[in-house]
Design a protein around this motif. Structure first.
Motif, mmCIF file in Angstrom:
data_model
loop_
_atom_site.group_PDB
_atom_site.id
_atom_site.type_symbol
_atom_site.label_atom_id
_atom_site.label_comp_id
_atom_site.label_asym_id
_atom_site.label_seq_id
_atom_site.Cartn_x
_atom_site.Cartn_y
_atom_site.Cartn_z
ATOM 1 N N ASP A 1 0.861 -1.181 0.000
ATOM 2 C CA ASP A 1 0.000 0.000 0.000
ATOM 3 C C ASP A 1 0.904 1.240 0.000
ATOM 4 O O ASP A 1 2.138 1.132 0.112
ATOM 5 C CB ASP A 1 -0.900 -0.029 1.242
ATOM 6 N N ILE A 2 0.318 2.438 -0.085
ATOM 7 C CA ILE A 2 1.102 3.673 -0.040
ATOM 8 C C ILE A 2 1.030 4.325 1.333
ATOM 9 O O ILE A 2 2.038 4.467 2.025
ATOM 10 C CB ILE A 2 0.643 4.668 -1.131
ATOM 11 N N ASP A 3 -0.164 4.712 1.769
ATOM 12 C CA ASP A 3 -0.312 5.457 3.032
ATOM 13 C C ASP A 3 -0.335 4.486 4.207
ATOM 14 O O ASP A 3 -1.322 3.781 4.430
ATOM 15 C CB ASP A 3 -1.598 6.286 3.013
ATOM 16 N N MET A 4 0.793 4.446 4.964
ATOM 17 C CA MET A 4 0.916 3.558 6.113
ATOM 18 C C MET A 4 1.715 4.271 7.209
ATOM 19 O O MET A 4 2.519 5.158 6.908
ATOM 20 C CB MET A 4 1.630 2.256 5.720
ATOM 21 N N PRO A 5 1.516 3.890 8.467
ATOM 22 C CA PRO A 5 2.301 4.502 9.540
ATOM 23 C C PRO A 5 3.750 4.036 9.518
ATOM 24 O O PRO A 5 4.083 3.029 8.899
ATOM 25 C CB PRO A 5 1.580 4.029 10.817
ATOM 26 N N ARG A 6 4.588 4.797 10.192
ATOM 27 C CA ARG A 6 6.026 4.531 10.355
ATOM 28 C C ARG A 6 6.818 4.653 9.051
ATOM 29 O O ARG A 6 7.822 5.344 9.012
ATOM 30 C CB ARG A 6 6.278 3.161 10.999
ATOM 31 N N MET A 7 6.382 4.009 7.973
ATOM 32 C CA MET A 7 7.056 4.139 6.674
ATOM 33 C C MET A 7 6.019 3.884 5.590
ATOM 34 O O MET A 7 5.325 2.872 5.623
ATOM 35 C CB MET A 7 8.210 3.134 6.560
ATOM 36 N N ASP A 8 5.891 4.802 4.644
ATOM 37 C CA ASP A 8 4.883 4.602 3.604
ATOM 38 C C ASP A 8 5.435 3.734 2.478
ATOM 39 O O ASP A 8 6.610 3.368 2.450
ATOM 40 C CB ASP A 8 4.351 5.930 3.079
ATOM 41 N N GLY A 9 4.559 3.386 1.532
ATOM 42 C CA GLY A 9 4.942 2.473 0.472
ATOM 43 C C GLY A 9 5.997 3.018 -0.471
ATOM 44 O O GLY A 9 6.841 2.265 -0.976
ATOM 45 N N ILE A 10 5.964 4.330 -0.719
ATOM 46 C CA ILE A 10 6.969 4.931 -1.612
ATOM 47 C C ILE A 10 8.364 4.795 -0.998
ATOM 48 O O ILE A 10 9.338 4.446 -1.683
ATOM 49 C CB ILE A 10 6.635 6.412 -1.879
ATOM 50 N N GLU A 11 8.462 5.054 0.306
ATOM 51 C CA GLU A 11 9.750 4.893 0.990
ATOM 52 C C GLU A 11 10.213 3.445 0.919
ATOM 53 O O GLU A 11 11.403 3.163 0.719
ATOM 54 C CB GLU A 11 9.625 5.323 2.441
ATOM 55 N N LEU A 12 9.277 2.511 1.112
ATOM 56 C CA LEU A 12 9.638 1.089 1.069
ATOM 57 C C LEU A 12 10.179 0.705 -0.297
ATOM 58 O O LEU A 12 11.211 0.029 -0.414
ATOM 59 C CB LEU A 12 8.410 0.244 1.422
ATOM 60 N N VAL A 13 9.501 1.140 -1.363
ATOM 61 C CA VAL A 13 9.969 0.830 -2.725
ATOM 62 C C VAL A 13 11.359 1.427 -2.949
ATOM 63 O O VAL A 13 12.242 0.770 -3.514
ATOM 64 C CB VAL A 13 8.973 1.353 -3.766
ATOM 65 N N SER A 14 11.572 2.661 -2.487
ATOM 66 C CA SER A 14 12.867 3.310 -2.674
ATOM 67 C C SER A 14 13.968 2.549 -1.948
ATOM 68 O O SER A 14 15.080 2.383 -2.478
ATOM 69 C CB SER A 14 12.806 4.758 -2.165
ATOM 70 N N LEU A 15 13.686 2.073 -0.736
ATOM 71 C CA LEU A 15 14.687 1.317 0.018
ATOM 72 C C LEU A 15 14.996 -0.014 -0.666
ATOM 73 O O LEU A 15 16.158 -0.442 -0.735
ATOM 74 C CB LEU A 15 14.194 1.069 1.447
#
Length: 775
Positions: free
Chosen positions: A703-717
């Motif tokens: 998903d995109i909007d999530m607490p602690r770390m959103d989906g865009i940040e996860l994809v980038s990592l």
């Protein structure tokens, strides 16, 4: 921020130091007088504050402040004598006077002569306005606040003030004498109970807490030393017994006089030594008890110093609510409950901005106009309730209003209008899911921008703060009755009451706030259902999971015919964690882990035990997610009661589903599991990032909007990690925003879907296209 040394402060600095406290008291009492105009205690408090400010201002030569405080006193004297009934128009001007005193004490841009030059117009206007209102007239228009950089000095205008003051009834009381010693008042502040309080810097408190912790650890070192002396005493007694036995054996032998004397002397010396050792051991035990008790008390007091009453964070909120209400043409009152509730100072500092946003939101969006309230049969004055309380080891902060409530259909329409979801998906969203949109950045129900609202900045600040401290917020509303925002936060970020357990020979701590129950079960109480171990608790079957597998610390086996179980979670997500032993409860000082380690799965922080032994404080929320992932992916180990080797179910192509919505998570998991894929779930971006680093997957769906770390940040990592760059990633979101789609694809996502596509096979087809069939 460190606190200055009062002994090194100038007289002017001391005045400013005192003025901060006195003006806060003045504001609070004036707001109380607006509700109870004849309250003697609040009138007396206002009189004392004005009197102290006037005396202190005279000492430091701030004549404008002396004049302002003097006319304030005149008003309070008349009110005390019953010759003036304070009304809203009086309170308005008196509050302006308090603000003016604050600006004189701490002038804009640090201009020491502000009140004599740029602020002179404000001072003179106030000196005219208050007597005019006291005489029954209306206050003159209030000049805009000016600064030294933009305004020229204003000429003196004493005559109108004298003329206006002459119209007032002459007070019967003589003018009180000025306060002779402002520095003393600035050094120590008194609270309502009469106890003195001194200001200490946060760094000093942290150092004090660290030293007291070390003192407590050191005091515990006497216990093993005392135990060694006790062993020495037993050895001494055994030596004495051996000497007696030897003397008995030699009784039949004729010993010369020298030998007999030596035996007698040796026996006497050993008796004296044993007596002396016993006395010293008793003294050492007594000293050990006193030392530990004193260190514990010192430690507890240092911990208590970190806690502050909720009232320390609510100063000015009632005034802010009133002022915002006046700006919007609404009559609003703030009721604060739980001012004495103790809160960790770090939490209290973080609460300031979120509470302010929630209160402004309640005044602007929640409370209706006076006409609307009359038409609805409500009192003209709206009420906002701010409450702080402790519950089940957590801090609850509630902001509730008696306004019109949140229009759910308006939220639904705004979600569609702003392109956050299509109409079909929005119609299926529950009330709770719709209310979560209010926490998104740039989301607002207003079409026009005002000074108070419309920019979409406010509730997202609340969500960000809660994200930082691992708190939650629940929004509820009732049409025509009002809305309620309930924040749940940890009691403290620094000190935590914990349950200590032994896992694979090492101590670990569970925060007690997250522990439902501890059980010691007989081995025969365990049942195996569908390949997993369960036990009966509270009339339901609860799954048993080995804490060893969760932490990857060896294997658990039943011992001594019983199992130590820590029950965590709630409702259908309740689990029992099997540990080796319970070690008791402790109050632990949280020691943050080195930030270079990043977020360690299932671990919250570190701490030291009383004997100096380090341990890890477990992250229960993370552990629940780990258990759910093990269960859903079929990797949960089962252990036979006889200690047989664990068994694990087979695996297929693995998919990681990352979504903070339980409903969406389960929907995706079932779709993929039914197609034959092995599915692991993660409840937010941080949890997902921990998962992809700890295990290997064939696909990530996020998903995109999530607490602690959103989906865009996860994809980038994921794309930034050398060993994960080829891992396929799919983004699925019901907030259909074009900017999110663009950002996701730019971050490196292989596919972007909206959750409205769940009704057909397009999601499963996309998974098959990316990684092939499950087998």
């Amino acid at each position: 921020m460190s606190t200055p040394d009062l002994s090194q402060m100038s007289m002017l600095d001391l005045f400013r130091f005192e003025a901060e406290s006195q003006i806060a008291q003045l504001n609070a009492s004036l707001l109380a007088l607006e509700q109870q105009p004849t309250a003697a205690d609040h009138l007396e408090a206002c009189m004392r504050a004005g009197h102290s400010l006037k005396g202190a201002a005279r000492i430091v030569g701030l004549e404008p402040a002396v004049k302002v405080a003097h006319v304030l006193e005149d008003c309070f004297v008349l009110a005390q004598q019953g010759r003036l009934l304070l009304q809203k128009k009086h309170i308005d001007v008196l509050l302006r006077g308090a603000d003016l005193l604050a600006r004189i004490a701490a002038p804009p841009d640090g201009d020491e002569a502000w009140a004599d030059h740029a602020g002179s117009a404000e001072v003179q206007a106030f000196l005219v306005a208050l007597p005019s209102v006291m005489s029954g007239g209306d206050a003159a228009p209030w000049p805009a606040a000016t600064s030294a950089a933009t305004s020229a000095p204003a000429p003196a205008a004493a005559e109108p003030v004298v003329a206006a003051a002459a119209q007032l009834p002459e007070p019967e009381l003589a003018e009180p004498a000025p306060v002779p010693a402002a520095p003393v008042a600035g050094a120590h502040l008194a609270n309502a109970s009469g106890a003195r309080a001194v200001r200490v810097s946060a760094d000093s408190l942290d150092r004090l807490l660290g030293l007291t912790g070390e003192s407590l650890v050191e005091s515990r070192q006497l216990k093993p030393f005392s135990a060694s002396m006790l062993r020495m005493k037993r050895t001494q007694r055994e030596a004495m017994q051996a000497l007696d036995l030897l003397q008995q054996k030699l009784a039949t032998t004729q010993l010369d006089e020298f030998a007999q004397t030596a035996f007698a002397e040796l026996r006497t010396l050993m008796q004296q030594n044993q007596q002396l050792l016993g006395e010293q051991l008793s003294a050492l035990d007594a000293f050990d008890r006193r030392s530990v008790n004193l260190s514990q008390r010192l430690y507890d007091e240092a911990l208590a110093c970190r806690m502050r009453p909720f009232a320390d964070g609510t100063a000015g909120l009632a005034r802010m609510v009133r002022d915002v209400g006046n700006t919007l043409g609404k009559s609003v009152r703030l009721d604060i409950v739980g001012n004495t509730t103790q809160i960790d100072r770090d939490i209290l500092e973080k609460l300031e901005a979120p509470i302010g946003h929630l209160l402004r939101n309640a005044v602007d969006h929640g409370i209706e106009s006076s006409a609307q309230r009359r038409a609805a049969g409500k009192p003209e004055q709206g009420v906002i309730r701010l409450e702080a309380r402790h519950s089940a080891g957590m801090l609850l902060i509630e902001v509730a209003d008696d306004g019109a409530g949140i229009d759910i259909e308006q939220v639904r329409s705004a979600v569609v209008a702003r392109g956050l979801s299509n109409q079909e998906t929005a119609e299926r969203l529950s009330e709770a899911e719709l209310l979560e949109f209010l926490l998104l950045p740039s989301f607002s129900l207003r079409d026009t921008v005002t000074e108070i609202s419309g920019r979409g900045v406010g509730l997202d600040v609340v969500a960000d703060m809660l994200k930082q401290v691992r708190g939650t917020i629940r929004i509820t509303t009732q049409a025509g009755q009002g809305s309620r925002f309930l924040m749940q936060l940890p009691l403290t970020l620094s000190v935590i009451r914990s349950l200590l357990v032994d896992i694979a020979g090492e101590p670990y701590a569970f925060p007690l706030a997250y522990v439902n129950r501890t059980l010691r079960l007989p081995a025969e109480a365990l049942q195996t259902l569908e390949g997993y171990q369960h036990f009966s608790h509270g009339g339901r079957q609860v799954g048993l999971v080995s804490a060893h597998q969760v932490l990857q610390k060896g294997q658990w086996r039943s011992r001594d015919g019983s199992v130590c179980v820590v029950v965590i979670g709630e409702q259908e997500h309740t689990y029992g964690l099997a540990v080796d032993a319970f070690l008791g409860e402790r109050m632990l000082v949280v020691q943050p882990l080195d930030p270079r380690l990043g977020k360690i799965a299932d671990v919250l922080a570190g701490a030291l035990m009383e004997d100096g032994t380090p341990l890890l404080i477990l992250d229960v929320a993370d552990m629940l997610r780990t258990v759910e992932k093990l269960t859903s992916s079929g990797r949960l180990q089962t252990v036979d009661q006889d200690g047989a080797a664990p068994t694990t179910t087979a695996a297929r192509k693995k998919v990681l589903v990352v979504d903070d919505s339980l409903t969406v998570r389960e929907l995706e998991r079932k779709l993929l599991t039914n197609r034959g894929y092995q599915v692991t779930v993660a409840v937010d971006g941080m949890d997902g990032w921990n998962a992809v680093r700890a295990d290997s997957f064939d696909l990530v769906i996020t998903d995109i909007d999530m607490p602690r770390m959103d989906g865009i940040e996860l994809v980038s990592l994921i794309r930034g990690a050398a060993n994960l760059q080829s891992l396929p990633v799919m983004i699925v979101s019901y907030k259909d925003r074009e900017e999110d789609r663009q950002r996701g694809l730019e971050a490196g996502a292989d596919h972007y879907f909206t959750k409205s596509s769940f009704h057909d096979e397009s999601l499963l087809q996309a998974v098959t296209d990316l990684i092939g069939e499950a087998t």
